[in-house]
Design an enzyme around this catalytic site. Structure first.
Site, short mmCIF file in Angstrom:
data_model
loop_
_atom_site.label_atom_id
_atom_site.label_comp_id
_atom_site.label_asym_id
_atom_site.label_seq_id
_atom_site.Cartn_x
_atom_site.Cartn_y
_atom_site.Cartn_z
N HIS A 161 0.80 -1.23 0.00
CA HIS A 161 0.00 0.00 0.00
C HIS A 161 0.84 1.28 0.00
O HIS A 161 0.28 2.36 -0.21
CB HIS A 161 -0.95 0.01 1.20
CG HIS A 161 -2.13 -0.88 1.01
ND1 HIS A 161 -3.32 -0.43 0.51
CD2 HIS A 161 -2.29 -2.21 1.24
CE1 HIS A 161 -4.18 -1.42 0.45
NE2 HIS A 161 -3.57 -2.52 0.88
N ASP A 165 -2.23 2.16 -4.28
CA ASP A 165 -3.46 2.19 -3.49
C ASP A 165 -4.48 1.20 -4.05
O ASP A 165 -4.30 0.66 -5.14
CB ASP A 165 -4.03 3.61 -3.36
CG ASP A 165 -4.62 4.16 -4.65
OD1 ASP A 165 -5.16 3.39 -5.45
OD2 ASP A 165 -4.56 5.39 -4.83
#
Length: 188
Positions: A161, A165
């Protein structure tokens, strides 16, 4: 598509095209459209790699090794099939050279041959993502208001992450799905 090109690839490359080879081709194509998935995170920056070097997870008795198909985005499905077979064989015989298992930018892990229908892979560092490919299973689905039996393959993506995203990863996975369902888009 795989069935239609099988004879041509056998004649030109003397190798059978697997579902995984088609997946790798679709992944390589999609990575060019979603370069953030094809990136490396460092404490200083996120580096989007220009080259698309797809690792293929190969299970060995002593552990996993990930040989790399270099510039996979520039290869035909037949060339990917030939490279995949050669690298897998080298991995199984212990003949891989260091440059054949380093420099990957994304990995595909396929456990379908083990009768696995869903799993999550661990990212092959320093890459930012990995695709898990499960067994194709015939399942009832609704198409045009009718229940019919269709081959279904579960795919899942695991990603870091920090550089990637969820929306980017979801769009990438959706693009791979679309390419697998409509492979003619690979020609456009």
């Amino acid at each position: 598509m795989r069935r239609r090109i099988m004879n041509s690839v056998m004649k030109s490359r003397d190798v059978k095209v697997s579902i995984n080879d088609v997946v790798i081709k679709c992944v390589a194509f999609a990575l060019k459209e979603y370069p953030r998935i094809n990136s490396v995170f460092t404490p200083e920056e996120i580096i989007e790699k220009a080259e698309v070097n797809v690792g293929i997870a190969v299970a060995l008795p002593e552990g996993l090794v990930v040989p790399v198909i270099r510039n996979a985005d520039m290869l035909s499905v037949g060339q990917i099939a030939a490279a995949s077979r050669e690298l897998s064989e080298k991995a199984r015989t212990g003949a891989l050279k260091p440059d054949e298992y380093s420099g990957g930018t994304f990995t595909v892990s396929n456990l379908g041959m083990y009768d696995i229908t869903q799993f999550t892979s661990i990212i092959n560092q320093p890459e930012s993502a990995i695709l898990s490919v499960a067994k194709i299973v015939e399942r009832p689905v609704v198409c045009d208001g009718e229940i019919t039996i269709r081959p279904i393959m579960n795919l899942s993506i695991n990603f870091d992450h920090r550089p990637v995203d969820g929306a980017i990863a979801a769009n990438f996975l959706k693009r791979v799905k679309t390419l697998l369902e409509e492979p003619y888009e690979l020609m456009i």
